[in-house]
Structures are given as C-alpha cells and as structure tokens.
Motif scaffolding. Structure first.
Motif, PDB file in Angstrom:
ATOM      1  N   THR A 147     -57.137  37.925 -28.329  1.00 21.88           N
ATOM      2  CA  THR A 147     -58.222  38.919 -27.932  1.00 21.88           C
ATOM      3  C   THR A 147     -58.495  38.445 -26.591  1.00 21.88           C
ATOM      4  N   GLY A 148     -59.114  37.210 -26.818  1.00 24.63           N
ATOM      5  CA  GLY A 148     -60.512  36.539 -26.031  1.00 24.63           C
ATOM      6  C   GLY A 148     -59.521  35.990 -24.497  1.00 24.63           C
ATOM      7  N   PHE A 149     -57.870  36.215 -24.709  1.00 24.71           N
ATOM      8  CA  PHE A 149     -57.552  35.912 -23.379  1.00 24.71           C
ATOM      9  C   PHE A 149     -56.588  36.992 -22.859  1.00 24.71           C
ATOM     10  N   LYS A 150     -56.894  38.280 -23.440  1.00 19.96           N
ATOM     11  CA  LYS A 150     -56.275  39.282 -23.368  1.00 19.96           C
ATOM     12  C   LYS A 150     -54.401  39.195 -23.394  1.00 19.96           C
ATOM     13  N   ALA A 151     -54.449  38.309 -24.733  1.00 23.69           N
ATOM     14  CA  ALA A 151     -53.022  37.811 -24.691  1.00 23.69           C
ATOM     15  C   ALA A 151     -52.285  39.399 -25.234  1.00 23.69           C
ATOM     16  N   SER A 152     -50.728  39.329 -24.272  1.00 20.96           N
ATOM     17  CA  SER A 152     -50.050  40.095 -24.648  1.00 20.96           C
ATOM     18  C   SER A 152     -48.451  39.114 -25.607  1.00 20.96           C
ATOM     19  N   LEU A 153     -48.691  38.891 -25.141  1.00 24.80           N
ATOM     20  CA  LEU A 153     -47.006  37.780 -25.756  1.00 24.80           C
ATOM     21  C   LEU A 153     -48.112  36.993 -26.339  1.00 24.80           C
ATOM     22  N   VAL A 154     -47.526  36.517 -27.596  1.00 15.29           N
ATOM     23  CA  VAL A 154     -47.833  35.639 -28.865  1.00 15.29           C
ATOM     24  C   VAL A 154     -46.597  35.107 -29.319  1.00 15.29           C
ATOM     25  N   PRO A 155     -46.784  33.627 -29.028  1.00 20.58           N
ATOM     26  CA  PRO A 155     -44.777  33.440 -29.772  1.00 20.58           C
ATOM     27  C   PRO A 155     -45.329  32.689 -31.135  1.00 20.58           C
ATOM     28  N   VAL A 156     -44.488  33.241 -32.416  1.00 22.44           N
ATOM     29  CA  VAL A 156     -45.085  32.728 -33.676  1.00 22.44           C
ATOM     30  C   VAL A 156     -44.362  32.583 -34.123  1.00 22.44           C
ATOM     31  N   GLY A 157     -43.878  31.560 -35.420  1.00 27.96           N
ATOM     32  CA  GLY A 157     -43.224  31.715 -36.249  1.00 27.96           C
ATOM     33  C   GLY A 157     -43.130  33.343 -37.476  1.00 27.96           C
ATOM     34  N   ASP A 158     -41.620  33.993 -38.061  1.00 29.89           N
ATOM     35  CA  ASP A 158     -42.578  34.937 -38.584  1.00 29.89           C
ATOM     36  C   ASP A 158     -43.179  34.642 -39.462  1.00 29.89           C
ATOM     37  N   ASP A 159     -43.641  33.191 -40.601  1.00 37.46           N
ATOM     38  CA  ASP A 159     -44.907  33.617 -40.977  1.00 37.46           C
ATOM     39  C   ASP A 159     -46.352  33.507 -40.865  1.00 37.46           C
TER      40      ASP A 159
END
Lengths: 340, 340
Positions: A147-159
């Motif tokens: 949230t500190g970066f106002k990220a709209s999209l976060v690349p993640v693994g499904d875990d």
C-alpha cells in the motif's frame, strides 16, 4: 501474465526479494524475466527487503546485509534497468515501518496465526511457539510495502495469495475507518511459469542446500550442478527407455533451451531408449553456460563498481521515500495525527 | 523516589502518557508532581504516546487525536516547563517505529504472551484471542521508546515493572548481537506515592466511568464528584463512629490537604463519632477547588492558544527526532544496514 491489463493502462507494480541470498535460476524463471518485460509497460518498483529478511535472521544479520548489493547486481545483470525500474532498499523507507505500526492495530494475532503461508513457513522453520513477533507479523509489514507504493498489481506465486488477501483486508479496514477510499486494493499477477525445481528434485531451492544454480555461478559450479542433477533413477543403461516426467534435466531444458522442437525430439529419443543422461546433461550444461556466461560477466562488472550499485539504491530509495511518505500522510490523516 | 541517585549525576528520564483522555488527579499524584521535581534535576523527556494509544483504540482514533493538545495543556498547567522538559509526540518520531521493527525480531510471541502486565490488560479489555497485533507487541514499542531516548531511569508504577524487564531483555539481546554495549539497561524509578483510588472506591479511575476528577474539571464537576464520593457505608448518623480506612474522602484529604495535623484531628473526630460526611466532604471540596482553580485557569489559557501548544510539541519533537535517529543509526549498524 494477464496481458489484457497491459493494453489498458500502466499499473503500479511492487515486487521484491528478501535479501537473504544471491538470486538463482528459480528467481530468473519465476520473477526476474517477467520483471524485465514489465518494466517497459508498467511503473515498476523493486524493493530489496532487508528488514523482512531479518524477521527470521536477526541472529545472523550478515546473511542479509552481505546480500543487498549482490541482489542489485543480479537485477542489473539480467536486464533490469534502473532508468525504467525503481530499485530501493526497505530499511531506507521509514514510512513503511510507520505504516506497519498503524496497520498492526487493525489485525489480530489470531488472524495472523491463521495465515496459511505463515503457518507453513513456521512449520518449515521449526519455530513452533518461539516465533519472533516480527516474523508472525510480517504479512502486515508486507501490506505496508504494497500500500505504501499504491501498488495495483503484485507479481506473486500462488502460495503468496494469502498475503495479498491480508493486504486487501487491511485496505478495506483503513477505508472503512476513513469512510472513503484512501487505499486501493491490489490484484495478484500470477506468473504462468511453473516453479523451477531444485537440482536434486527434492527440496526448495536454496544456496545452503547446494541444490540451486545461482545467477553468478562459475562455469565449474554450473558443471557440477548439472552433473549431479536428478534424472530417472530407473534409467540405468543408455539403451533403457527413460522417464522424462520428473527428470530435472528435461525440466531445465524445457525452461531454458531456446529450441523447443529439438527438446521434443530429445524427449522422444530418451523415452524409447538409447539416449544417455551424460548426453542430455551435456546439452543442458552447454545451454546454461551460454545463458549464464554474459549474466555472470555483467554481474561481476557491477560488483566491481559497488559505488554505482549504492548510487542506484540511493536514488531509488529517495524516490520511494517520497512516494511512501505521501501514503503515510494519508493514513495518519485518518487517525487525526497530522497535527503539524 | 530514590534521592540517592540525584546526588550523583543527572539521569536521562523518559516518561509519558497514552493520549487517550485528559489527565486527572490520579496522574497528578502518581506522576505529574514527581515530573515537576525531576525536571530541575534530570534530563527529562515526556512522550505523548499517541501511537501507543491507538494500539487499542484504532477504531475510535478521535479518542487519541482529540486528547493530544489537552494533555500538553495539562502538563503546562501543573508546572511542567518546556524549557526544562522536552515534550514530544510519538507519531512524529519515525525512528521509534523503525527501532520497533528491528526489536520485533528479537522477541517471541510466547514471551509477549507471558508478560503479566499485558496479560491482565488483555483480560480487562476482554480481548481474548482478538488481540490486535499492535497491542500484544506494545511492550516492544515501549522498549523502542525507552532505548530510543537512552533513558537510564523510567518512572513507573510497580505494575509496569515487567515492561522494563522486557526492555532490558531486548537491550541485552542487542548488545549480545553487537558483541559490545550499544544500548544501556534502564532502572525503574518507583514513585513512593500510593495509587489514588477512584471516587467510587471501586474501579480504576477513568473519565468514562465518571469516577475521576480531571485536572480541567469545572467547579461544578469537582463539587459533584466530591459529594458522590464513597465514604464509610456503615456511618449512617453523624453521631456514629466512622471508619477512615477505605474512606475515599480521607484518602483524598491525605493526598491533597496541606495541613497534615489538621487532617489527623479530623480522622480522630470521625472515628469517635460526631463528624458527618457532609463536613469532611466540604473540607475536601474546598481543598480541591483551591488546588484545581489555578490549574484549570492556566489549562484554559493554554488551550486558548493552541498554536503555542503545537509549537512546544514541534520543538520537542524536533529535538527528539535527532536523539532517536542517533540510536536507530547505532542499532542499524549492528545489522549492517548503514550502507548509505
């Protein structure tokens, strides 16, 4: 990767790595390649998560501090361009610590204990009841990052999906407290690359297990790693038919060899018999040596100029300090604490 | 108060209040009077703990924000002098949040759950398993406050001793990690004033219970509070002998009336009978009205000039920001994180 979103408008992407070891081929396949693509389309920040790295390494802090510049060199070596991607250091962003303090009041201990990702990590690390408070609460700190970066999209693994769920829960609580939308929820960007197995085919890749090939691996290290790779244990004679599924050499060929048709031929040959592991390993080794040689060389050059690496982190952290301070201001406003 | 220490050398004192309500007579007896004395002898900082106040009031943040300036006015009204005492606001000191993040990695959840002070507060507040993470971990944040100011002496009630034990545990862990003394342990300064009971003699004093007399109480509020005070329930007729022990009117006379000999005479008279509660209450009310009138007036004047109160907090926080940043630098150094 959901390319539909790209066509519409640039997203704010936050991604990063715990600074607890050099990056390896698993990172390359799982995230680094994707980041190189994303940096041309979106507004991407990479957070070198030194403070998160300390949550389970406080008693061995060198493991974190000694890897910070290595990781930045890894980024640059694979083609992450600091003029397109902001690279910053978590411990240089006090607003993230402050946001974490505010969010800590919005999440209960029992909620944290139910987090499936943390649960399994606690088991893996054998913490039982001796979990450091910083480790149990790191999903809150991660919410502060996102949230500190106002990220709209976060690349993640499904875990890692439970982490984003925790973040969005906090977002909703903050907005409900404010009675208006102060923070926005983020969406996961799931990689379509499958997770690269370790060279022994057994455990999670890690330097200490000796089952990962680092981006900075020497020619010799690559050679040794490929030669010791897990194949088909029942494939004893060259003439025997062999199994391709679960054969790590083929998994790596699939991930890294540029000629798919050729690899398919090899697979057929291996299946019907007559293709030895020595040969497949030789093909893989050549492929990996070719791929990693320029990365290793660039990495070495960058590490020879540490002042440049520091400068990249300084500039990226300066930009990020301003961004995150703005979000902190907005959150403090909800609590009525912007008195001066 | 241990006066032996005073003779030797000035101590660094950190004290403060959760900003969750205006200060009352309990604070006056328990800490404010002592602070007025200490400020001339020692280097004293008072922390207005707004962030700690939020750990169990995040869903009602006005309870915190609306009380910050009131508390500063309370301080000034009782004689705390900002030229002798640094008065600062916790949320203005990012180094405290950052220190908390590092210390969080050195304390386990089970250690926090064993903290007797937190345990009983959790029970009192009815949190059970829904304890906000920020509340369970607030002893760590308090350790950040104390060490962030390098406090050597911390005025506490004996119920707060486990907090200082937790702080000193963290100090020892940090020093052991560093292999040298980076932080110093603190000592408690136990007040010799006994805890002032609430006017109903039953519960902990609190504004919401209507059983506390605030420093800013109006003449009418003081009068109503004294008239409703708990005395001796068996003292039905003026002629009856009465009990002084547990009689809140006498407890308050002991705490506030300047003429001890006179109060002792009153006690004897009350014990043998012939002294009515109306009379003792009248004496107490007069005494409290005399004491609180100038405090209320000064408090009102200060609150009429909020810019001045803000200015005091701004200046105190600026000084404190520098002090705490220095300690943060030293702690980050142990973790190898002062890269730039």
């Amino acid at each position: 990767m959901n390319t539909k979103q790209n066509a519409e408008k640039p997203e704010i992407i936050l991604t990063g790595d715990r600074a607890t070891g050099p990056l390896h081929l698993g990172h390359y396949v799982g995230s680094l390649k994707q980041r190189v693509t994303l940096q041309s389309i979106h507004e991407q920040t990479i957070l070198v998560a030194d403070m998160q790295g300390l949550t389970d390494n406080a008693h061995n802090p060198k493991k974190v501090s000694s890897n910070i510049l290595n990781i930045v060199a890894d980024y640059l070596a694979v083609g992450i361009d600091p003029s397109k991607t902001t690279i910053c250091l978590q411990s240089q962003l006090p607003a993230l610590a402050e946001l974490t303090m505010y969010y800590n009041n919005l999440v209960t201990i029992s909620r944290l204990e139910r987090n499936p990702t943390v649960k399994s990590e606690i088991q893996n690390k054998g913490f039982e009841r001796s979990i450091p408070a910083g480790f149990l609460t790191y999903p809150i700190s991660q919410a502060a990052d996102i949230t500190g970066f106002k990220a709209s999209l976060v690349p993640v693994g499904d875990d890692q999906l439970p982490m984003l769920e925790q973040t969005n829960e906090i977002v909703r609580k903050v907005n409900s407290l404010a009675g208006r939308t102060v923070l926005s929820e983020c969406r996961p960007l799931l990689s379509n690359a499958s997770r690269l197995p370790s060279t022994d085919g057994k455990n999670k890749m890690s330097k200490s297990m000796g089952n990962a090939i680092n981006l900075g691996a020497t020619e010799k290290e690559i050679s040794v790693a490929v030669k010791s790779m897990y194949t088909d244990p029942n494939h004893l004679m060259v003439e025997d038919p062999g199994k391709v599924e679960g054969n790590i050499v083929f998994t790596y060929l699939d991930a890294f060899h540029p000629d798919e048709a050729y690899i398919n031929q090899l697979k057929e040959h291996y299946r019907r018999g007559g293709l030895g592991d020595g040969t497949t390993k030789k093909i893989l080794e050549e492929c990996l040596q070719d791929m990693l040689r320029p990365i290793r060389e660039r990495r070495g050059e960058f590490l020879n100029d540490k002042a440049q690496l520091v400068d990249i982190l300084v500039k990226g952290s300066q930009i990020s300090r301003e961004k995150t301070a703005e979000v902190l201001f907005n959150v403090k406003d909800i609590f009525g604490l912007n008195i001066f």
